[in-house]
Write a protein that holds these residues in place. Structure first.
Motif, PDB file in Angstrom:
ATOM      1  N   THR A  20       7.362   9.688 -32.178  1.00 51.72           N
ATOM      2  CA  THR A  20       6.532   8.855 -33.046  1.00 51.72           C
ATOM      3  C   THR A  20       6.531   9.412 -34.464  1.00 51.72           C
ATOM      4  O   THR A  20       6.815  10.591 -34.686  1.00 51.72           O
ATOM      5  N   MET A  21       6.181   8.551 -35.408  1.00 50.26           N
ATOM      6  CA  MET A  21       6.103   8.984 -36.793  1.00 50.26           C
ATOM      7  C   MET A  21       4.968  10.004 -36.955  1.00 50.26           C
ATOM      8  O   MET A  21       5.085  10.930 -37.753  1.00 50.26           O
ATOM      9  N   GLU A  22       3.879   9.844 -36.204  1.00 48.55           N
ATOM     10  CA  GLU A  22       2.784  10.812 -36.267  1.00 48.55           C
ATOM     11  C   GLU A  22       3.271  12.212 -35.904  1.00 48.55           C
ATOM     12  O   GLU A  22       2.897  13.191 -36.552  1.00 48.55           O
ATOM     13  N   GLU A  23       4.114  12.323 -34.872  1.00 47.13           N
ATOM     14  CA  GLU A  23       4.659  13.628 -34.486  1.00 47.13           C
ATOM     15  C   GLU A  23       5.497  14.225 -35.609  1.00 47.13           C
ATOM     16  O   GLU A  23       5.429  15.425 -35.867  1.00 47.13           O
ATOM     17  N   TRP A  33      -1.221  15.936 -42.362  1.00 45.08           N
ATOM     18  CA  TRP A  33      -0.392  14.836 -41.877  1.00 45.08           C
ATOM     19  C   TRP A  33      -1.096  13.492 -41.970  1.00 45.08           C
ATOM     20  O   TRP A  33      -0.470  12.478 -42.273  1.00 45.08           O
ATOM     21  N   GLN A  34      -2.419  13.450 -41.736  1.00 49.98           N
ATOM     22  CA  GLN A  34      -3.142  12.170 -41.794  1.00 49.98           C
ATOM     23  C   GLN A  34      -3.168  11.619 -43.219  1.00 49.98           C
ATOM     24  O   GLN A  34      -3.015  10.417 -43.434  1.00 49.98           O
ATOM     25  N   VAL A  35      -3.322  12.512 -44.201  1.00 49.51           N
ATOM     26  CA  VAL A  35      -3.310  12.099 -45.603  1.00 49.51           C
ATOM     27  C   VAL A  35      -1.933  11.532 -45.958  1.00 49.51           C
ATOM     28  O   VAL A  35      -1.828  10.493 -46.614  1.00 49.51           O
ATOM     29  N   ASP A  36      -0.883  12.218 -45.499  1.00 50.68           N
ATOM     30  CA  ASP A  36       0.470  11.734 -45.749  1.00 50.68           C
ATOM     31  C   ASP A  36       0.691  10.368 -45.113  1.00 50.68           C
ATOM     32  O   ASP A  36       1.338   9.492 -45.700  1.00 50.68           O
ATOM     33  N   MET A  37       0.189  10.162 -43.905  1.00 51.21           N
ATOM     34  CA  MET A  37       0.330   8.868 -43.234  1.00 51.21           C
ATOM     35  C   MET A  37      -0.367   7.778 -44.046  1.00 51.21           C
ATOM     36  O   MET A  37       0.187   6.695 -44.240  1.00 51.21           O
ATOM     37  N   GLU A  38      -1.563   8.053 -44.530  1.00 45.88           N
ATOM     38  CA  GLU A  38      -2.288   7.067 -45.335  1.00 45.88           C
ATOM     39  C   GLU A  38      -1.525   6.755 -46.624  1.00 45.88           C
ATOM     40  O   GLU A  38      -1.435   5.603 -47.029  1.00 45.88           O
ATOM     41  N   GLU A 133      13.084  -0.901 -42.460  1.00 42.56           N
ATOM     42  CA  GLU A 133      12.162   0.048 -43.071  1.00 42.56           C
ATOM     43  C   GLU A 133      12.129   1.334 -42.249  1.00 42.56           C
ATOM     44  O   GLU A 133      11.940   1.288 -41.032  1.00 42.56           O
ATOM     45  N   VAL A 134      12.342   2.464 -42.921  1.00 42.68           N
ATOM     46  CA  VAL A 134      12.350   3.772 -42.262  1.00 42.68           C
ATOM     47  C   VAL A 134      11.643   4.797 -43.148  1.00 42.68           C
ATOM     48  O   VAL A 134      11.406   4.565 -44.333  1.00 42.68           O
ATOM     49  N   LEU A 135      11.337   5.940 -42.567  1.00 42.36           N
ATOM     50  CA  LEU A 135      10.790   7.070 -43.313  1.00 42.36           C
ATOM     51  C   LEU A 135      11.955   7.891 -43.846  1.00 42.36           C
ATOM     52  O   LEU A 135      12.864   8.235 -43.088  1.00 42.36           O
ATOM     53  N   GLN A 147       9.622  15.213 -50.274  1.00 42.31           N
ATOM     54  CA  GLN A 147       9.190  13.900 -50.720  1.00 42.31           C
ATOM     55  C   GLN A 147       9.294  12.978 -49.513  1.00 42.31           C
ATOM     56  O   GLN A 147      10.337  12.902 -48.869  1.00 42.31           O
ATOM     57  N   LYS A 148       8.207  12.284 -49.178  1.00 43.14           N
ATOM     58  CA  LYS A 148       8.172  11.390 -48.020  1.00 43.14           C
ATOM     59  C   LYS A 148       7.937   9.975 -48.526  1.00 43.14           C
ATOM     60  O   LYS A 148       6.935   9.717 -49.176  1.00 43.14           O
TER      61      LYS A 148
END
Length: 170
Positions: A20-23, A33-38, A133-135, A147-148
């Motif tokens: 998963t992207m979260e992992e 990681w949560q800040v980056d996801m937001e 769409e990808v990361l 850079q993400k």
């Protein structure tokens, strides 16, 4: 050592193993990681989220129709193929997650080729560029972190295929 300081190849291999992207984000930045996801999902002025839908085709009821469908499936047709984004896009400076995507590419045999040639091969007759769409992860300038970004990558999809004589395409 933080994940972003690893070499691109080592990091690419590590990131490819996550489901998963979260992992991925937890691995890269465990404390934030949560800040980056937001940040990744904040709306931007760009249109995001391009995708396409695969529709299932129904099979025939009569046995002959089923036999024909099976031959068609193994003959020259567009089919799902997994491609590595780094290889497909020829990008050695970036890591993509997911690292591989499914695209439609011509495949199968031309055993029932109606052309009178020695070496019939399956080739695309209709090609479309589709965006996925990808990361994307890249080292920041000066080696200060990763850079993400969510980005749309263009991939070639074969929409129609046919058998052609190999000598004609050379």
């Amino acid at each position: 050592m933080p994940a972003w300081m690893q070499s691109v190849d080592v990091l690419s291999e590590a990131v490819a193993g996550f489901s998963t992207m979260e992992e991925v984000m937890k691995y890269l930045e465990p404390e934030r990681w949560q800040v980056d996801m937001e940040d990744l999902y904040k709306p931007t002025w760009q249109v995001v989220g391009k995708s396409f839908i695969h529709q299932k085709k129904s099979r025939g009821v009569v046995d002959l129709n089923l036999l024909r469908e099976e031959v068609r499936l193994y003959s020259c047709t567009p089919r799902n193929l997994s491609v590595s984004l780094r290889e497909e896009l020829k990008r050695t400076d970036a890591i993509f997650w997911p690292s591989c995507l499914l695209v439609k590419r011509c495949g199968g045999n031309c055993a029932c080729c109606s052309l009178n040639c020695y070496d019939c091969q399956c080739s695309p007759t209709k090609v479309a560029k589709k965006y996925h769409e990808v990361l994307m992860l890249k080292h920041r300038a000066g080696g200060r972190g990763l850079q993400k970004t969510l980005t749309d990558v263009p991939l070639e999809h074969h929409e129609e295929c046919s058998c052609v004589c190999k000598n004609d395409s050379d």
